[in-house]
Design a protein around this motif. Sequence first.
Motif, PDB file in Angstrom:
ATOM      1  N   GLY A  32       0.785  -1.227   0.000  1.00 57.73           N
ATOM      2  CA  GLY A  32       0.000   0.000   0.000  1.00 57.73           C
ATOM      3  C   GLY A  32       0.818   1.278   0.000  1.00 57.73           C
ATOM      4  N   PHE A  33       2.151   1.184  -0.194  1.00 55.64           N
ATOM      5  CA  PHE A  33       2.990   2.394  -0.160  1.00 55.64           C
ATOM      6  C   PHE A  33       2.685   3.285  -1.354  1.00 55.64           C
ATOM      7  N   LYS A  34       2.695   4.598  -1.114  1.00 57.93           N
ATOM      8  CA  LYS A  34       2.478   5.582  -2.167  1.00 57.93           C
ATOM      9  C   LYS A  34       3.753   6.410  -2.340  1.00 57.93           C
ATOM     10  N   LYS A  35       4.287   6.399  -3.543  1.00 52.84           N
ATOM     11  CA  LYS A  35       5.568   7.056  -3.806  1.00 52.84           C
ATOM     12  C   LYS A  35       5.448   8.577  -3.705  1.00 52.84           C
ATOM     13  N   GLN A  36       6.602   9.225  -3.538  1.00 51.93           N
ATOM     14  CA  GLN A  36       6.675  10.680  -3.468  1.00 51.93           C
ATOM     15  C   GLN A  36       7.484  11.231  -4.631  1.00 51.93           C
ATOM     16  N   ARG A  37       7.235  12.487  -4.953  1.00 50.84           N
ATOM     17  CA  ARG A  37       7.997  13.180  -5.986  1.00 50.84           C
ATOM     18  C   ARG A  37       8.423  14.542  -5.448  1.00 50.84           C
ATOM     19  N   ALA A  38       9.701  14.837  -5.558  1.00 53.21           N
ATOM     20  CA  ALA A  38      10.225  16.123  -5.086  1.00 53.21           C
ATOM     21  C   ALA A  38       9.873  17.224  -6.080  1.00 53.21           C
ATOM     22  N   GLN A  39       9.405  18.357  -5.564  1.00 50.22           N
ATOM     23  CA  GLN A  39       9.102  19.516  -6.401  1.00 50.22           C
ATOM     24  C   GLN A  39       9.947  20.694  -5.934  1.00 50.22           C
ATOM     25  N   PHE A  40      10.460  21.462  -6.893  1.00 55.07           N
ATOM     26  CA  PHE A  40      11.397  22.537  -6.580  1.00 55.07           C
ATOM     27  C   PHE A  40      10.878  23.885  -7.072  1.00 55.07           C
ATOM     28  N   GLN A  41      11.382  24.946  -6.431  1.00 55.01           N
ATOM     29  CA  GLN A  41      11.057  26.318  -6.824  1.00 55.01           C
ATOM     30  C   GLN A  41      12.349  27.127  -6.906  1.00 55.01           C
ATOM     31  N   ASP A  42      12.378  28.071  -7.862  1.00 58.19           N
ATOM     32  CA  ASP A  42      13.527  28.974  -7.911  1.00 58.19           C
ATOM     33  C   ASP A  42      13.418  30.015  -6.807  1.00 58.19           C
ATOM     34  N   LEU A  43      14.570  30.518  -6.356  1.00 62.72           N
ATOM     35  CA  LEU A  43      14.617  31.487  -5.261  1.00 62.72           C
ATOM     36  C   LEU A  43      14.502  32.911  -5.798  1.00 62.72           C
ATOM     37  N   LEU A  44      14.593  33.882  -4.899  1.00 63.64           N
ATOM     38  CA  LEU A  44      14.435  35.286  -5.262  1.00 63.64           C
ATOM     39  C   LEU A  44      15.476  35.730  -6.277  1.00 63.64           C
ATOM     40  N   TYR A  45      15.096  36.745  -7.052  1.00 67.79           N
ATOM     41  CA  TYR A  45      15.988  37.298  -8.067  1.00 67.79           C
ATOM     42  C   TYR A  45      16.435  38.703  -7.662  1.00 67.79           C
ATOM     43  N   GLN A  46      17.662  39.025  -8.022  1.00 64.63           N
ATOM     44  CA  GLN A  46      18.169  40.388  -7.835  1.00 64.63           C
ATOM     45  C   GLN A  46      18.062  41.118  -9.168  1.00 64.63           C
ATOM     46  N   ASP A  47      17.347  42.254  -9.162  1.00 59.94           N
ATOM     47  CA  ASP A  47      17.174  43.040 -10.390  1.00 59.94           C
ATOM     48  C   ASP A  47      18.346  43.988 -10.561  1.00 59.94           C
ATOM     49  N   LEU A  48      19.190  43.723 -11.553  1.00 50.99           N
ATOM     50  CA  LEU A  48      20.246  44.659 -11.909  1.00 50.99           C
ATOM     51  C   LEU A  48      19.717  45.715 -12.873  1.00 50.99           C
ATOM     52  N   ARG A  49      18.707  45.325 -13.627  1.00 49.18           N
ATOM     53  CA  ARG A  49      18.002  46.274 -14.500  1.00 49.18           C
ATOM     54  C   ARG A  49      16.572  45.786 -14.631  1.00 49.18           C
ATOM     55  N   ARG A  50      15.664  46.540 -14.035  1.00 48.28           N
ATOM     56  CA  ARG A  50      14.274  46.074 -13.962  1.00 48.28           C
ATOM     57  C   ARG A  50      13.584  46.195 -15.302  1.00 48.28           C
ATOM     58  N   VAL A  51      12.906  45.103 -15.697  1.00 48.98           N
ATOM     59  CA  VAL A  51      12.171  45.112 -16.947  1.00 48.98           C
ATOM     60  C   VAL A  51      11.042  46.134 -16.874  1.00 48.98           C
ATOM     61  N   ARG A  73      15.180  25.765  -4.282  1.00 54.06           N
ATOM     62  CA  ARG A  73      14.846  25.166  -2.988  1.00 54.06           C
ATOM     63  C   ARG A  73      13.798  24.088  -3.184  1.00 54.06           C
ATOM     64  N   LEU A  74      13.756  23.143  -2.237  1.00 54.07           N
ATOM     65  CA  LEU A  74      12.733  22.103  -2.237  1.00 54.07           C
ATOM     66  C   LEU A  74      11.423  22.711  -1.760  1.00 54.07           C
ATOM     67  N   ALA A  75      10.384  22.654  -2.602  1.00 45.81           N
ATOM     68  CA  ALA A  75       9.103  23.270  -2.263  1.00 45.81           C
ATOM     69  C   ALA A  75       8.134  22.281  -1.630  1.00 45.81           C
ATOM     70  N   ALA A  76       8.146  21.038  -2.106  1.00 46.25           N
ATOM     71  CA  ALA A  76       7.191  20.049  -1.597  1.00 46.25           C
ATOM     72  C   ALA A  76       7.637  18.657  -2.010  1.00 46.25           C
ATOM     73  N   THR A  77       7.183  17.674  -1.262  1.00 47.43           N
ATOM     74  CA  THR A  77       7.342  16.272  -1.655  1.00 47.43           C
ATOM     75  C   THR A  77       5.938  15.719  -1.847  1.00 47.43           C
ATOM     76  N   THR A  78       5.465  15.822  -3.075  1.00 51.46           N
ATOM     77  CA  THR A  78       4.101  15.408  -3.399  1.00 51.46           C
ATOM     78  C   THR A  78       3.986  13.893  -3.344  1.00 51.46           C
ATOM     79  N   ARG A  79       2.945  13.405  -2.684  1.00 54.63           N
ATOM     80  CA  ARG A  79       2.712  11.965  -2.624  1.00 54.63           C
ATOM     81  C   ARG A  79       1.743  11.570  -3.740  1.00 54.63           C
ATOM     82  N   ILE A  80       2.173  10.617  -4.567  1.00 53.35           N
ATOM     83  CA  ILE A  80       1.360  10.152  -5.683  1.00 53.35           C
ATOM     84  C   ILE A  80       0.444   9.044  -5.175  1.00 53.35           C
TER      85      ILE A  80
END
Length: 261
Positions: A32-51, A73-80
């Motif tokens: 009955g085990f349900k696998k997990q999947r790692a989900q990632f997000q990019d971190l903050l950006y530094q604006d050297l020239r703002r669009v 960074r690791l955002a979540a470990t979603t369980r499938i």
Amino acid sequence: MRALHIAATGMLAQERNVEVTSNNIANMRTTGFKKQRAQFQDLLYQDLRRVGSNTSTSGTQVPVGVQIGSGVRLAATTRIMSQGELEGTDKELDVAINGEGYFQITLPDGRTAYTRDGSFELDSAGQLVTADGYIVQPGITFPDDTSDITVSSDGEVQVTIGDETTTTTLGQFTLARFVNKAGLEPMGENLFLETPSSGAPQVAVPNDEGYGSLLQGYLEAANVNSVTEISDLIAAQRAYEMNSRVIQAADDMLSATSQLT
């Protein structure tokens, strides 16, 4: 040099990715085990020239800015929560759920846990329990001279008692469903707990609309695909190596800079 920090976040992220994958592989034979999947997000950006910023007094604007990211960074470990394959065991007290739903288990502290693991046993009092001795709701007790245990697809438990020629109904399995089953909290021992994210359990008998049926003499295997997990492991290893090379390159650049006279 910012690249050192960025690459370090990438190495940490892939380390977490490998940990999630290794846990999936370790539980390939867990009922009955349900696998997990790692989900990632990019971190903050530094604006050297703002669009979109103005480049002249006439109102012309920058069409493309200059942003430098700070890593990942690791955002979540979603369980499938998909269905695993049903494997025959020929054991009377093994029961698999074919479809949606969870067995309800009473923990020693009175809380209710939920599981897809239907490998049940009888305790010294004849109660139906899990492998760890936790009582299966709604509580079914088998007499000492019970034989020919039958669990129907809709959860009705019937047995033959002693020398009787007719069967006796001992109880009825019920199943619980959740609006967001991925929001259940795993607590180990193949058990899950209700959380505010999962929503409250909705309980009904098997074969009701939206609920699965029961299959006696079967267990649900883990939904882990070995080929997929090995591919993910290799990809994480390669990403880790690439990030380590970025650190080496950045270190070489800093070394070259320090040697300038």
